[in-house]
Design a protein around this motif. Structure first.
Motif, mmCIF file in Angstrom:
data_model
loop_
_atom_site.group_PDB
_atom_site.id
_atom_site.type_symbol
_atom_site.label_atom_id
_atom_site.label_comp_id
_atom_site.label_asym_id
_atom_site.label_seq_id
_atom_site.Cartn_x
_atom_site.Cartn_y
_atom_site.Cartn_z
ATOM 1 N N THR A 188 0.822 -1.205 0.000
ATOM 2 C CA THR A 188 0.000 0.000 0.000
ATOM 3 C C THR A 188 0.860 1.260 0.000
ATOM 4 O OG1 THR A 188 -1.567 -1.221 1.289
ATOM 5 C CG2 THR A 188 -1.883 1.128 1.235
ATOM 6 N N LEU A 241 -0.083 3.948 -2.848
ATOM 7 C CA LEU A 241 -0.931 5.074 -2.497
ATOM 8 C C LEU A 241 -0.081 6.260 -2.046
ATOM 9 C CD1 LEU A 241 -3.655 3.212 -0.368
ATOM 10 C CD2 LEU A 241 -3.767 3.809 -2.796
ATOM 11 N N GLU A 256 -3.519 9.572 0.483
ATOM 12 C CA GLU A 256 -4.470 8.463 0.317
ATOM 13 C C GLU A 256 -4.351 7.451 1.455
ATOM 14 O OE1 GLU A 256 -4.626 8.657 -4.591
ATOM 15 O OE2 GLU A 256 -3.145 7.403 -3.583
ATOM 16 N N LYS A 305 -7.336 6.397 3.856
ATOM 17 C CA LYS A 305 -7.732 4.997 4.062
ATOM 18 C C LYS A 305 -7.860 4.687 5.562
ATOM 19 C CE LYS A 305 -6.588 0.265 2.691
ATOM 20 N NZ LYS A 305 -5.682 -0.613 1.985
ATOM 21 N N VAL A 328 -9.542 6.193 -7.131
ATOM 22 C CA VAL A 328 -8.686 5.526 -6.138
ATOM 23 C C VAL A 328 -9.303 5.704 -4.757
ATOM 24 C CG1 VAL A 328 -6.458 5.572 -4.960
ATOM 25 C CG2 VAL A 328 -6.530 5.678 -7.448
ATOM 26 N N THR A 387 -12.476 3.679 -4.384
ATOM 27 C CA THR A 387 -12.187 2.244 -4.233
ATOM 28 C C THR A 387 -11.768 1.934 -2.794
ATOM 29 O OG1 THR A 387 -11.528 2.174 -6.550
ATOM 30 C CG2 THR A 387 -10.815 0.329 -5.206
ATOM 31 N N LEU A 388 -11.027 2.857 -2.183
ATOM 32 C CA LEU A 388 -10.616 2.659 -0.786
ATOM 33 C C LEU A 388 -11.841 2.645 0.135
ATOM 34 C CD1 LEU A 388 -7.470 4.983 -0.662
ATOM 35 C CD2 LEU A 388 -7.519 2.500 -0.847
ATOM 36 N N GLY A 418 -12.264 -3.419 -5.081
ATOM 37 C CA GLY A 418 -12.216 -2.961 -3.683
ATOM 38 C C GLY A 418 -12.998 -3.877 -2.767
ATOM 39 N N GLU A 431 -4.320 -6.164 -4.762
ATOM 40 C CA GLU A 431 -4.235 -4.750 -4.407
ATOM 41 C C GLU A 431 -3.516 -3.970 -5.528
ATOM 42 O OE1 GLU A 431 -3.833 -3.682 0.105
ATOM 43 O OE2 GLU A 431 -1.862 -3.768 -0.809
ATOM 44 N N THR A 468 -5.827 -3.795 -8.601
ATOM 45 C CA THR A 468 -7.025 -2.967 -8.395
ATOM 46 C C THR A 468 -6.668 -1.482 -8.305
ATOM 47 O OG1 THR A 468 -8.137 -4.774 -7.255
ATOM 48 C CG2 THR A 468 -9.015 -2.576 -6.877
ATOM 49 N N TYR A 469 -5.665 -1.156 -7.505
ATOM 50 C CA TYR A 469 -5.292 0.259 -7.383
ATOM 51 C C TYR A 469 -4.750 0.784 -8.717
ATOM 52 C CZ TYR A 469 -5.568 -0.346 -2.243
ATOM 53 O OH TYR A 469 -5.976 -0.599 -0.967
ATOM 54 N N ARG A 482 -6.197 3.922 -10.598
ATOM 55 C CA ARG A 482 -5.284 5.037 -10.921
ATOM 56 C C ARG A 482 -5.372 5.369 -12.405
ATOM 57 N NH1 ARG A 482 -3.577 7.680 -7.016
ATOM 58 N NH2 ARG A 482 -2.220 6.192 -6.011
#
Ligand SMILES: Cc1cc2nc3c(=O)[nH]c(=O)nc-3n(C[C@H](O)[C@H](O)[C@H](O)COP(=O)(O)OP(=O)(O)OC[C@H]3O[C@@H](n4cnc5c(N)ncnc54)[C@H](O)[C@@H]3O)c2cc1C
Length: 389
Positions: free
Chosen positions: A3, A7, A11, A15, A65, A68-69, A248, A296, A299-300, A304
């Motif tokens: 992470t 991020l 971010e 989160k 982003v 999604t978090l 997410g 992760e 997905t991120y 993005r």
């Protein structure tokens, strides 16, 4: 943790804040939602989340982003709740991008402030993975300035509790469905629309999913999203967004399952030693951790790219990979955790393991099955080859 690499510092703080928000506000409601099919508790929390502004980022051009978090942390606490807001936002997005100002003014703020709930109706008894067989018909009366919808939809999230629905149907029978489909906003109280039944699913308790009957449902033509026959393109844009949010959802459930497993193996003793000291258990933990980190990353990255302006068919592969990888990771991790907990993993009394297992099972099916995701992913690498579905 990956992470930190994926991020920004801002971010990461965001989160932490939302995770704390859901622990404080959703966690106390989670047992009621699960055990009493507590729709009212879900609805109350939608209001809270909306008021806090947590449903707004997804509609900003560079907010996916962060959105999604929100969904990852919500799903970590309760997937039924998360699926409700994901559907509502997937209704808000096309309304924001393609709705007439008059219709937007009535509904959009309410949806993203959590005062209204949205639904999207694509699936029908004879239409699931293959939307080209859609039987719902939308007839346009230019003179009267109206469109009239006839059809039957099933497996519609938020059916019966939504304030507005996006109904997809065919407006032109004479061309292929992709070129003759439209999307129309139908408010909940419109005459001719009814909810014949809601379903009783193995998981996602508390969320409402049902059938929608449309019997000569007539709404003003201004309720059409985009131009007539533009529905398929609108649907594809919505799917990219929905599938990244589903990434997410999968991450949240997978992370929760791993935490439960880690806690258990450090407490439980077997053969006079901690369960966590056994090699076979280490392998399960390693598999879970690796898949979560891979999910992760994917997905991120998809979120993005969306925030960087990648869209339509250029985002389809990323969105499909996020959905497939994260939801399969959720199923894998929930399954491993039940196994690691043994009998405790099967009981409703012990904790959330069995609920995560039941909840996760829907994920590879909703938002387009993972078989369909596989086709989309491979299609981008085989552009010249005609796919035989
Ligand atoms: C909890 C829940 C919530 C939902 N919410 C919504 C919603 O809000 N709005 C909405 O419109 N829909 C919703 N759906 C419907 C969902 O999108 C569909 O269930 C899904 O797209 C699959 O369609 P189907 O169930 O008709 O399965 P089918 O399309 O009949 O597929 C059955 C199986 O066959 C496989 N399959 C189909 N075709 C092929 C092929 N060519 N090659 C290989 N395998 C294939 C599928 O992958 C699947 O495993 C929801 C469903 C559930 C369970």
């Amino acid at each position: 943790m990956s992470t930190d690499f994926l991020l920004t510092e801002e971010e990461q703080i965001f989160k932490k804040d939302i995770q704390a928000f859901f622990v404080e506000n959703l966690e106390p409601l989670a047992a009621k939602i699960e055990n009493e099919q507590g729709w009212n508790a879900i609805k109350a929390c939608v209001g809270l989340v909306g008021k806090k502004g947590y449903l707004q980022d997804g509609l900003k051009p560079d907010g996916l982003v962060r959105q999604t978090l929100v969904h990852e942390c919500a799903s970590y606490t309760n997937y039924a709740f998360e699926s409700t807001i994901a559907t509502s936002l997937s209704c808000a997005l096309p309304l924001d991008r393609h709705g007439m100002d008059t219709v937007k003014d009535t509904y959009l703020d309410k949806l993203i402030n959590g005062q209204a709930i949205g639904a999207i109706a694509i699936t029908e008894p004879n239409v699931g993975s293959d939307a080209s067989g859609m039987e719902t018909r939308i007839t346009i009366d230019e003179k009267a300035g109206t469109c009239t919808i006839n059809g039957f939809k099933r497996y519609i999230s938020n059916a019966g509790v939504a304030d507005l629905y996006i109904i997809y149907g065919i407006t032109d029978n004479n061309v292929e469905p992709q070129k003759g489909m439209s999307a129309v906003i139908v408010p909940a109280n419109t005459g001719g629309m009814s909810i014949p039944r809601t379903y009783n699913f193995m998981g996602r308790h508390g969320s409402v999913v049902g059938e929608v009957m449309l019997d000569n449902v007539t709404v003003p033509l201004e309720n059409m999203l985009g131009a007539v026959n533009e529905g398929f393109r609108i649907m594809l844009g919505m799917f990219n967004f929905e599938r990244i949010l589903l990434g997410g959802s999968g991450l949240g459930v997978a992370r929760r399952a791993l935490e439960i497993a880690l806690d258990h193996v450090q407490k439980r003793e077997s053969f006079n030693q901690k369960l966590g000291s056994k090699q076979l258990i280490w392998d399960k933990i390693a598999q879970m951790r690796t898949r979560i980190d891979a999910a992760e990353l994917i997905t991120y990255r998809a979120a993005r790219r969306y925030d960087q302006g990648v869209s339509g068919k250029h985002l389809m592969q990323d969105a499909a990979m996020a959905k497939m990888m994260a939801t399969e990771t959720a199923v894998f991790c929930a399954n491993q955790t039940v196994q690691i907990l043994g009998g405790d993993g099967l009981t409703r009394e012990y904790g959330m393991a069995e609920q995560l297992y039941r909840d996760a099972r829907a994920m590879p099916i909703v938002g387009g099955t993972n078989e369909m995701m596989a086709y989309l992913i491979a299609k981008s690498d085989l552009p010249e080859i005609e796919l035989n579905l």
